[in-house]
Design a protein around this motif. Structure first.
Motif, PDB file in Angstrom:
ATOM      1  N   PHE A   1      -2.645  -1.309 -10.455  1.00 33.64           N
ATOM      2  CA  PHE A   1      -3.177  -0.265  -9.584  1.00 33.64           C
ATOM      3  C   PHE A   1      -4.582  -0.603  -9.085  1.00 33.64           C
ATOM      4  O   PHE A   1      -5.485  -0.876  -9.878  1.00 33.64           O
ATOM      5  CB  PHE A   1      -3.202   1.069 -10.337  1.00 33.64           C
ATOM      6  N   GLU A   2      -4.756  -0.574  -7.765  1.00 34.76           N
ATOM      7  CA  GLU A   2      -6.066  -0.782  -7.145  1.00 34.76           C
ATOM      8  C   GLU A   2      -6.381   0.398  -6.238  1.00 34.76           C
ATOM      9  O   GLU A   2      -5.516   0.873  -5.503  1.00 34.76           O
ATOM     10  CB  GLU A   2      -6.091  -2.079  -6.329  1.00 34.76           C
ATOM     11  N   SER A   3      -7.628   0.862  -6.277  1.00 37.54           N
ATOM     12  CA  SER A   3      -8.019   2.044  -5.503  1.00 37.54           C
ATOM     13  C   SER A   3      -8.610   1.660  -4.155  1.00 37.54           C
ATOM     14  O   SER A   3      -9.326   0.661  -4.031  1.00 37.54           O
ATOM     15  CB  SER A   3      -9.051   2.873  -6.272  1.00 37.54           C
ATOM     16  N   CYS A   4      -8.326   2.494  -3.170  1.00 38.86           N
ATOM     17  CA  CYS A   4      -8.929   2.357  -1.844  1.00 38.86           C
ATOM     18  C   CYS A   4     -10.398   2.777  -1.936  1.00 38.86           C
ATOM     19  O   CYS A   4     -10.710   3.904  -2.337  1.00 38.86           O
ATOM     20  CB  CYS A   4      -8.180   3.237  -0.847  1.00 38.86           C
TER      21      CYS A   4
ATOM     22  N   ASN B   1      -8.869  -1.282   1.036  1.00 39.42           N
ATOM     23  CA  ASN B   1      -8.614   0.063   1.560  1.00 39.42           C
ATOM     24  C   ASN B   1      -7.184   0.168   2.066  1.00 39.42           C
ATOM     25  O   ASN B   1      -6.492  -0.842   2.234  1.00 39.42           O
ATOM     26  CB  ASN B   1      -9.595   0.407   2.687  1.00 39.42           C
ATOM     27  N   THR B   2      -6.755   1.406   2.301  1.00 38.55           N
ATOM     28  CA  THR B   2      -5.385   1.672   2.755  1.00 38.55           C
ATOM     29  C   THR B   2      -5.337   1.880   4.264  1.00 38.55           C
ATOM     30  O   THR B   2      -4.568   2.696   4.772  1.00 38.55           O
ATOM     31  CB  THR B   2      -4.816   2.918   2.048  1.00 38.55           C
TER      32      THR B   2
ATOM     33  N   LEU C   1      -1.954  -0.886  -3.833  1.00 38.75           N
ATOM     34  CA  LEU C   1      -3.212  -0.309  -3.357  1.00 38.75           C
ATOM     35  C   LEU C   1      -2.961   1.129  -2.919  1.00 38.75           C
ATOM     36  O   LEU C   1      -2.051   1.395  -2.128  1.00 38.75           O
ATOM     37  CB  LEU C   1      -3.745  -1.133  -2.183  1.00 38.75           C
ATOM     38  N   ALA C   2      -3.759   2.062  -3.446  1.00 36.83           N
ATOM     39  CA  ALA C   2      -3.496   3.479  -3.180  1.00 36.83           C
ATOM     40  C   ALA C   2      -4.794   4.272  -3.200  1.00 36.83           C
ATOM     41  O   ALA C   2      -5.856   3.769  -3.578  1.00 36.83           O
ATOM     42  CB  ALA C   2      -2.538   4.036  -4.231  1.00 36.83           C
TER      43      ALA C   2
ATOM     44  N   GLN D   1       0.839  -1.196   0.000  1.00 31.31           N
ATOM     45  CA  GLN D   1       0.000   0.000   0.000  1.00 31.31           C
ATOM     46  C   GLN D   1       0.874   1.245   0.000  1.00 31.31           C
ATOM     47  O   GLN D   1       1.956   1.242   0.588  1.00 31.31           O
ATOM     48  CB  GLN D   1      -0.901   0.032   1.236  1.00 31.31           C
ATOM     49  N   ILE D   2       0.398   2.295  -0.649  1.00 31.62           N
ATOM     50  CA  ILE D   2       1.103   3.574  -0.615  1.00 31.62           C
ATOM     51  C   ILE D   2       0.132   4.645  -0.132  1.00 31.62           C
ATOM     52  O   ILE D   2      -1.071   4.592  -0.399  1.00 31.62           O
ATOM     53  CB  ILE D   2       1.686   3.961  -1.996  1.00 31.62           C
ATOM     54  N   ASP D   3       0.679   5.608   0.593  1.00 26.36           N
ATOM     55  CA  ASP D   3      -0.180   6.648   1.157  1.00 26.36           C
ATOM     56  C   ASP D   3       0.668   7.869   1.477  1.00 26.36           C
ATOM     57  O   ASP D   3       1.870   7.757   1.733  1.00 26.36           O
ATOM     58  CB  ASP D   3      -0.873   6.140   2.426  1.00 26.36           C
TER      59      ASP D   3
END
Length: 385
Positions: A173-176, A254-255, A141-142, A65-67
């Motif tokens: 790429f997957e969205s939160c 989710n992140t 996941l971002a 995950q990136i945030d």
């Protein structure tokens, strides 16, 4: 306070301070701060921090995950973080921290490109992605941040020119969904359209997704352009995404791991503040117990002998009270010192942020002056010719 701070951090705790510490071979930061990039065209600063063990762990992951946290550092610089969840030990692992001040697509492109190079240099092998190398990372996941997504896509395009940046994102790429819902809630579009868009992640086949997209287009509502981009749809629905279904399932929706990692770091300051308040309250109560004396009843003594005995008893009692009160007084002093020490720690953290901002501006000014000097030299050389 000021002298102690200057002794510990002669160049502050901003960018110049980091440079100073990294150049000192005895500093703990030498093996943590991997690279400091400065870009004069837009004054971007990128400070990448990773331990060797973190790099080795990162290249073994199938997903992460990136945030970005906008609360942990004051000023323009914020913190980008890579996290994952270790199911064997039930721990949230932070594998990389990057401090930067530019959050455009180009800024993220530089960040990811620099990060990939550092991973290669430290581990001796490049970071790999399943859709490019048939092994390695299969999902990132971002938040559904357009600039961040494009920056990642451009960095992946640098690794494989056969696909454009948007196509690359459909593979990784997957969205939160929490951020997706939050962003959707703030969009100035009709509620009916929002409800249609909200159903995208729940569709159970490609056909259902495409039918839903047509319904969204038929609304002719402004602000639905984002939902028409293929990489956005792919990041929200696993049947459109080209991510391995098993990895999609493992990575979650989710992140929260990344958010929790930020929260755990920020809670340290809050714990210190709560501790200070508790100890201050305890000290005040003890001071009241020690200093407030109850009035004593006075009685007349009938003889000089009684007066002498009474005086002696009072002296003995006073001596005992003094010995009893001494440990309590010492304890209060220790508590006060502890409180002051913790307050100093908090003040140091506040000071370092202000110093960092000033030093960043100083570096920018020096870089600009150097650029002007180089331009002048070029002009003088051309003039002489």
């Amino acid at each position: 306070m000021g002298k102690a701070y200057k002794t510990l951090h002669p160049f502050g705790q901003g960018i110049m301070g980091v440079y100073h510490n990294v150049s000192n071979t005895s500093s703990d930061l030498v093996h943590y701060v991997r690279k400091i990039d400065l870009f004069t065209n837009d004054n971007q600063v990128i400070i990448t921090c990773m331990l060797t063990e973190q790099v080795k762990k990162l290249i073994t992951l199938e997903w992460f995950q990136i945030d970005v946290s906008f609360k942990r550092v004051k000023g323009e610089i914020n913190e980008f973080e890579i996290n994952t969840y270790d199911s064997d030990h039930h721990l949230i692992l932070s594998l990389c921290r990057v401090f930067t001040n530019i959050f455009t697509a180009e800024g993220y492109h530089r960040l990811f490109s620099s990060l990939f190079k550092i991973i290669h240099e430290v581990s001796g092998q490049p970071i790999k992605f399943q859709h490019i190398h048939q092994q390695g990372v299969g999902c990132i996941l971002a938040d559904l941040d357009a600039a961040q997504a494009k920056g990642l896509g451009l960095a992946l395009h640098d690794l494989d020119h056969e696909k454009d940046w948007q196509t690359h994102l459909t593979f990784v790429f997957e969205s939160c969904l929490i951020h997706f819902e939050r962003n959707l809630r703030n969009k100035p579009i009709d509620k009916t359209t929002k409800n249609l868009i909200r159903q995208i992640p729940n569709m159970s086949s490609k056909e259902q997704v495409y039918d839903l997209l047509q319904q969204i287009r038929d609304t002719n509502d402004e602000g639905i352009e984002d939902c028409q981009q293929l990489y956005v749809i792919a990041s929200l629905n696993q049947y459109i995404s080209k991510i391995n279904p098993e990895i999609w399932r493992k990575s979650g929706t989710n992140t929260n791991n990344a958010e929790a990692a930020h929260a755990m770091d920020k809670s340290e300051v809050k714990r210190i503040q709560r501790s200070i308040k508790r100890k201050e309250s305890y000290t005040r109560n003890n001071n009241l117990d020690t200093n407030d004396k109850l009035p004593s009843k006075k009685r007349k003594l009938s003889s000089s002998t009684s007066k002498t005995k009474s005086k002696k008893r009072q002296e003995d009692s006073a001596s005992e009270n003094e010995e009893t009160a001494l440990p309590k007084t010492n304890n209060n002093e220790l508590l006060k010192l502890d409180i002051e020490e913790r307050k100093m720690t908090l003040r140091e953290r506040e000071i370092k942020v202000r110093v960092a901002e000033a030093e960043a501006r100083l570096i920018e000014a020096k870089a600009e002056a150097l650029e002007l000097e180089n331009q002048k030299k070029k002009y003088d050389t051309a003039k002489d010719k």
